[in-house]
Write a protein that holds these residues in place. Sequence first.
Motif, PDB file in Angstrom:
ATOM      1  N   SER A 706       1.060  -1.156   0.046  1.00  0.00           N
ATOM      2  CA  SER A 706      -0.111   0.110  -0.068  1.00  0.00           C
ATOM      3  C   SER A 706       1.051   1.339   0.075  1.00  0.00           C
ATOM      4  CB  SER A 706      -0.924  -0.059   1.290  1.00  0.00           C
ATOM      5  OG  SER A 706      -0.201  -0.068   2.282  1.00  0.00           O
ATOM      6  N   SER A 707       0.170   2.310   0.068  1.00  0.00           N
ATOM      7  CA  SER A 707       0.915   3.796   0.228  1.00  0.00           C
ATOM      8  C   SER A 707       1.808   4.037  -1.167  1.00  0.00           C
ATOM      9  CB  SER A 707       1.896   3.747   1.159  1.00  0.00           C
ATOM     10  OG  SER A 707       1.106   3.777   2.727  1.00  0.00           O
ATOM     11  N   ASP A 708       0.779   3.841  -2.297  1.00  0.00           N
ATOM     12  CA  ASP A 708       1.779   4.092  -3.599  1.00  0.00           C
ATOM     13  C   ASP A 708       1.954   5.645  -3.539  1.00  0.00           C
ATOM     14  OD1 ASP A 708       1.751   3.297  -6.586  1.00  0.00           O
ATOM     15  OD2 ASP A 708       0.505   5.250  -6.439  1.00  0.00           O
ATOM     16  N   PRO A 709       3.264   5.656  -4.142  1.00  0.00           N
ATOM     17  CA  PRO A 709       4.048   7.057  -4.203  1.00  0.00           C
ATOM     18  C   PRO A 709       2.991   8.059  -4.815  1.00  0.00           C
ATOM     19  CG  PRO A 709       5.578   5.310  -4.977  1.00  0.00           C
ATOM     20  CD  PRO A 709       4.152   4.671  -4.857  1.00  0.00           C
ATOM     21  N   ALA A 710       2.171   7.660  -5.660  1.00  0.00           N
ATOM     22  CA  ALA A 710       1.325   8.717  -6.541  1.00  0.00           C
ATOM     23  C   ALA A 710       0.026   8.969  -5.493  1.00  0.00           C
ATOM     24  CB  ALA A 710       0.461   8.172  -7.837  1.00  0.00           C
ATOM     25  N   PHE A 711      -0.362   8.078  -4.663  1.00  0.00           N
ATOM     26  CA  PHE A 711      -1.518   8.346  -3.809  1.00  0.00           C
ATOM     27  C   PHE A 711      -1.047   9.131  -2.779  1.00  0.00           C
ATOM     28  CE2 PHE A 711      -3.640   6.807   0.020  1.00  0.00           C
ATOM     29  CZ  PHE A 711      -4.892   7.188  -0.234  1.00  0.00           C
ATOM     30  N   VAL A 712       0.371   8.687  -2.247  1.00  0.00           N
ATOM     31  CA  VAL A 712       0.940   9.618  -1.053  1.00  0.00           C
ATOM     32  C   VAL A 712       1.049  11.237  -1.526  1.00  0.00           C
ATOM     33  CG1 VAL A 712       2.919   9.937   0.424  1.00  0.00           C
ATOM     34  CG2 VAL A 712       2.137   7.794   0.048  1.00  0.00           C
ATOM     35  N   CYS A 713       1.703  11.294  -2.648  1.00  0.00           N
ATOM     36  CA  CYS A 713       1.778  12.598  -3.077  1.00  0.00           C
ATOM     37  C   CYS A 713       0.274  13.274  -3.298  1.00  0.00           C
ATOM     38  CB  CYS A 713       2.394  12.543  -4.546  1.00  0.00           C
ATOM     39  SG  CYS A 713       2.807  14.431  -5.027  1.00  0.00           S
ATOM     40  N   ALA A 714      -0.749  12.475  -3.668  1.00  0.00           N
ATOM     41  CA  ALA A 714      -1.836  13.533  -3.838  1.00  0.00           C
ATOM     42  C   ALA A 714      -2.514  13.712  -2.600  1.00  0.00           C
ATOM     43  CB  ALA A 714      -2.822  12.371  -4.830  1.00  0.00           C
ATOM     44  N   VAL A 715      -2.429  12.898  -1.630  1.00  0.00           N
ATOM     45  CA  VAL A 715      -3.120  13.030  -0.351  1.00  0.00           C
ATOM     46  C   VAL A 715      -2.540  14.461   0.334  1.00  0.00           C
ATOM     47  CG1 VAL A 715      -3.357  12.270   2.150  1.00  0.00           C
ATOM     48  CG2 VAL A 715      -3.871  10.684   0.140  1.00  0.00           C
ATOM     49  N   GLY A 716      -1.038  14.428   0.172  1.00  0.00           N
ATOM     50  CA  GLY A 716      -0.586  15.679   0.786  1.00  0.00           C
ATOM     51  C   GLY A 716      -0.919  15.996   2.458  1.00  0.00           C
ATOM     52  N   ALA A 717      -0.858  14.789   3.029  1.00  0.00           N
ATOM     53  CA  ALA A 717      -1.240  14.945   4.415  1.00  0.00           C
ATOM     54  C   ALA A 717      -0.333  15.363   5.565  1.00  0.00           C
ATOM     55  CB  ALA A 717      -1.638  13.461   5.081  1.00  0.00           C
ATOM     56  N   ARG A 718      -0.743  16.360   6.783  1.00  0.00           N
ATOM     57  CA  ARG A 718       0.186  16.597   7.492  1.00  0.00           C
ATOM     58  C   ARG A 718       0.613  15.440   8.291  1.00  0.00           C
ATOM     59  NH1 ARG A 718      -1.155  21.317  10.859  1.00  0.00           N
ATOM     60  NH2 ARG A 718       1.017  20.925  11.628  1.00  0.00           N
ATOM     61  N   TYR A 719      -0.632  14.595   8.789  1.00  0.00           N
ATOM     62  CA  TYR A 719      -0.381  13.623   9.604  1.00  0.00           C
ATOM     63  C   TYR A 719      -0.886  12.136   8.893  1.00  0.00           C
ATOM     64  CZ  TYR A 719      -0.006  17.175  13.645  1.00  0.00           C
ATOM     65  OH  TYR A 719       0.160  18.307  14.118  1.00  0.00           O
ATOM     66  N   ALA A 720       0.068  11.250   9.100  1.00  0.00           N
ATOM     67  CA  ALA A 720      -0.116   9.895   8.489  1.00  0.00           C
ATOM     68  C   ALA A 720      -0.290   8.993   9.747  1.00  0.00           C
ATOM     69  CB  ALA A 720       0.797   9.595   7.690  1.00  0.00           C
ATOM     70  N   LEU A 721      -1.526   8.323  10.061  1.00  0.00           N
ATOM     71  CA  LEU A 721      -1.589   7.695  11.281  1.00  0.00           C
ATOM     72  C   LEU A 721      -1.589   6.153  10.949  1.00  0.00           C
ATOM     73  CD1 LEU A 721      -4.518   9.795  12.858  1.00  0.00           C
ATOM     74  CD2 LEU A 721      -2.023  10.063  12.986  1.00  0.00           C
ATOM     75  N   VAL A 722      -0.780   5.439  11.673  1.00  0.00           N
ATOM     76  CA  VAL A 722      -0.858   3.920  11.367  1.00  0.00           C
ATOM     77  C   VAL A 722      -1.270   3.146  12.540  1.00  0.00           C
ATOM     78  CG1 VAL A 722       0.807   2.079  10.932  1.00  0.00           C
ATOM     79  CG2 VAL A 722       1.385   4.222  10.336  1.00  0.00           C
ATOM     80  N   SER A 723      -2.058   2.183  12.165  1.00  0.00           N
ATOM     81  CA  SER A 723      -2.653   1.392  13.550  1.00  0.00           C
ATOM     82  C   SER A 723      -1.866  -0.052  13.436  1.00  0.00           C
ATOM     83  CB  SER A 723      -4.175   1.214  13.448  1.00  0.00           C
ATOM     84  OG  SER A 723      -4.710   0.329  14.333  1.00  0.00           O
ATOM     85  N   SER A 724      -0.853  -0.397  14.117  1.00  0.00           N
ATOM     86  CA  SER A 724      -0.278  -1.852  14.233  1.00  0.00           C
ATOM     87  C   SER A 724       0.100  -2.226  15.474  1.00  0.00           C
ATOM     88  CB  SER A 724       1.093  -1.397  13.501  1.00  0.00           C
ATOM     89  OG  SER A 724       1.933  -0.776  14.065  1.00  0.00           O
ATOM     90  N   GLY A 725       0.147  -3.567  15.435  1.00  0.00           N
ATOM     91  CA  GLY A 725       0.592  -4.127  16.924  1.00  0.00           C
ATOM     92  C   GLY A 725       2.278  -4.164  16.927  1.00  0.00           C
ATOM     93  N   TYR A 726       2.434  -3.851  18.321  1.00  0.00           N
ATOM     94  CA  TYR A 726       4.034  -4.017  18.605  1.00  0.00           C
ATOM     95  C   TYR A 726       4.686  -5.120  18.221  1.00  0.00           C
ATOM     96  CZ  TYR A 726       7.905  -4.013  21.482  1.00  0.00           C
ATOM     97  OH  TYR A 726       9.300  -4.448  22.038  1.00  0.00           O
ATOM     98  N   GLY A 727       5.559  -5.255  17.706  1.00  0.00           N
ATOM     99  CA  GLY A 727       6.391  -6.415  17.318  1.00  0.00           C
ATOM    100  C   GLY A 727       5.530  -7.317  16.424  1.00  0.00           C
ATOM    101  N   ASN A 728       4.705  -6.994  15.679  1.00  0.00           N
ATOM    102  CA  ASN A 728       3.996  -8.017  14.874  1.00  0.00           C
ATOM    103  C   ASN A 728       4.726  -8.612  13.731  1.00  0.00           C
ATOM    104  OD1 ASN A 728       3.641  -6.467  11.827  1.00  0.00           O
ATOM    105  ND2 ASN A 728       3.478  -4.855  13.330  1.00  0.00           N
ATOM    106  N   ARG A 729       4.181  -9.889  13.299  1.00  0.00           N
ATOM    107  CA  ARG A 729       5.121 -10.737  12.394  1.00  0.00           C
ATOM    108  C   ARG A 729       5.022 -10.209  11.023  1.00  0.00           C
ATOM    109  NH1 ARG A 729       1.617 -14.665  10.307  1.00  0.00           N
ATOM    110  NH2 ARG A 729      -0.623 -14.751  10.592  1.00  0.00           N
ATOM    111  N   PHE A 730       4.330  -9.454  10.746  1.00  0.00           N
ATOM    112  CA  PHE A 730       4.157  -9.021   9.182  1.00  0.00           C
ATOM    113  C   PHE A 730       5.253  -7.571   9.014  1.00  0.00           C
ATOM    114  CE2 PHE A 730       0.056 -10.125  10.472  1.00  0.00           C
ATOM    115  CZ  PHE A 730      -0.163 -11.002   9.747  1.00  0.00           C
ATOM    116  N   GLY A 731       5.867  -7.228  10.038  1.00  0.00           N
ATOM    117  CA  GLY A 731       6.877  -6.111  10.095  1.00  0.00           C
ATOM    118  C   GLY A 731       6.358  -4.668   9.617  1.00  0.00           C
ATOM    119  N   HIS A 732       4.858  -4.521  10.158  1.00  0.00           N
ATOM    120  CA  HIS A 732       4.295  -3.265   9.782  1.00  0.00           C
ATOM    121  C   HIS A 732       4.682  -2.199  11.186  1.00  0.00           C
ATOM    122  CE1 HIS A 732       0.981  -5.826   7.431  1.00  0.00           C
ATOM    123  NE2 HIS A 732       1.923  -5.610   6.828  1.00  0.00           N
TER     124      HIS A 732
END
Length: 801
Positions: A706-732
């Motif tokens: 996810s987070s395609d470069p074109a999408f990231v540029c188009a959104v132009g967000a000041r804050y990008a929030l991530v919901s993930s689990g600490y030490g998750n096995r997917f490396g997110h």
Amino acid sequence: MFEAARTPPFGKLVAITLLAGIGAALASPRLLPWQAMAPLLLLAAAAWWRLRRARVLAAFAFGFALASLHAAHALALQLPPDWEKRDATLSGRIVDLPTHEARRSQFRFRVDDDASQPAPLRGRLLRLAWYDDDPQPRAALKAGQRWRLQARVRAPRGLRNPGGPDAEKYALAQRLSVNGYLRDPQLSARLLAPPSGLDAWREAMCARIAAAVPTPAARFVRALALGDTRGLDDADWEVLRATGLTHLIAISGFHVGLAAGFFALFARGLWWLLPGLGRRVPAVAAASAAAMAGGLLYAAAAGFALPTVRTWLMIAVVAGLRLLRRPQRGADALALAAIAVMLADPLALLGAGFWLSFLGVAWLLWCLPAAGEGGWRERLGGFVSAQGVASLGLLPLCAALFGQASLAGPLANLIAVPWWSLVVVPLALIGTGLETVHAGAGAFAWRWAAACFEPGWPWFQALAGSGLALWWLPEPRWFALPLALLGAFWLLLPRGTPGKALALLLWLPLLWPDRRLPAPGEAELVVLDVGQGLSVLVRTAHHSLLFDAGPAVRDGFDAGERAVVPALHALGVRRLDAAVASHGDQDHAGGLAAVLRAFPAPLRLGPPDIAGEAVRGLDLKTCEAGREWRWDGVRLRFLHPPRHFPYLRNESSCVLRIDSEHGSALLTGDIGEVVERDLVRRAAQTPAETVRADVVLVAHHGSAESSDPAFVCAVGARYALVSSGYGNRFGHPRADVVERWRRAGAEVADTAAGGALRIGLRAPADAAARNAGLRLETRRQAHPRLWDASRRAPGLSYRPD
């Protein structure tokens, strides 16, 4: 006027200042170096004993230094960061009673303290889990056994949300060093020795109660006799909380005091029947010694849990004073007992039991000095008055500690306290004592205890389900509790005290705190910490929407029930107007059923043809692109999926856009790069479909898909929030994804590092300042704690340079 020279070394004022010193150390967000605290402890101890005029200040300094050193030691016991997620081969003993669930068994494991064990784990207390769909191998786990096993270990860490339990504080108070799970248990786990010791005796007794009592009430007899609450399910605990009876079921100081009292009465009766014994040992001394012995035996039967040990120390102090023939007033004895408990374990202040027990006794000593005197009418009146005093005096503390108040508690306790205390608990204890002497001898007493318990339980269930039993309260500010306690003190002053009605005003910050609701035209987002999943609360001035509800996994953890619902209560959410399941995966929709039981939202939305066990039977309307509505001057609009889009799990995730008068936000679910590019394409063709936003929820927890470069540029967000689990096995979240958002100018915040993330799309304080109304608040920063695990876990903070 108070004279410092007359301050006794273990009096009430010293107890209060010692308590204040320990509380100040534990409330501090950081620990001072032990190299400074150790000399301070010695100097303060000398001043406490020798300098009468400085005794109060010395007690405060001593408490501060003592708590700091205990906390530093407890934190030093925890697993170092470089050992995170390692596999270790360990040998040791199972302590306490293992808990068996559908897919896992959990147990506490004390590692052997010898050179054959890994150095960071020698002698440490671990909490381990054995995962297996087949319960038969896990049934071999018994208290008191010795095992050799292989475990993957990690430092204790928990979710951080408003209203949620603080697992890291619990680990500190319990001196838990490690959480972990067994690796290939059927191959690597090997039993070294059969059950032995006190814990093995407790588990054997629990099995005998289960065999002797053929009714469901056996689970309560086990809880009352031995502190075994494994048989109580979530519904039982809900009834107990709603009726304010939790303190009577879980083994606590109340039961230890009851056992000590019965032993003292038995000794008194024996000395009354055999007066000659009084010539050798005074009856008062015999009763005091019996009380200490009885309390100690019951604390042992309960596995020397911290609340029981604390209460036994209180009993031992009072009984010791009587043995030394140095009787003191109740308040002085309580102060001495509190000092003894705090000196033995200053971290006891982290538990609710310490405050409830000591404050409850203090209220009763102050308001009911003559309780128990006179005839039966006076005694009955004193009992009813005691219930009233305890309910009113402890209401502020219960509201602050648990975020709820049991309106049915006074009535339920008025019935349960005398009946359970004088009938059910004694029968359960008699059965346990007889069974210890001879197998089978205690069965009749256990059955009688169950028979006496059963008739009242349906009435308590009905009371809990009445809808009037429990009052949930929003999370208050820090000053609300002291003001409410002052108000309670004012209300409990003698009759005729002027201005009692004004005391109710002091309760307002606790019972009706500021919920920090957005104004019309504003919105607020709270990304809850649900581990590896997603749940976002969206609020306007008068409406609330929940976007996903976190995971519900097969091992029994339901984030909807354990994280989302308590957080909604703590944030002051009274109802949900809408609930969205972005798609049917367990990590997003698994907790939705539990949330809807507590907050039955009238509008329930999900993608067309949504599938999955998590959303089965929820009757969701579609969240197709173009559907929009307005709440309080805020527009909410779905951008994806379009009509006739097939259900493709992640790629079908609902994408919700929130437009307030002061900013915009984009909630993306688990969409991938293909959908992100399609959103950018559609936005270029239709201005109403714009993806530009001030705040964005990073799709799919920050995965590489996810987070395609074109999408990231188009959104132009000041804050990008991530919901993930600490030490998750997917490396997110992936490091390259984080860097991509940072290069685009966004500040990246992750629930794994900061806990719940709160951001408002509000009016700026300065109208000339662009975007000044946007301010990110993380739970761990807003409520810093000295035991915060995130400070010991490197690499979890993502902020722009």
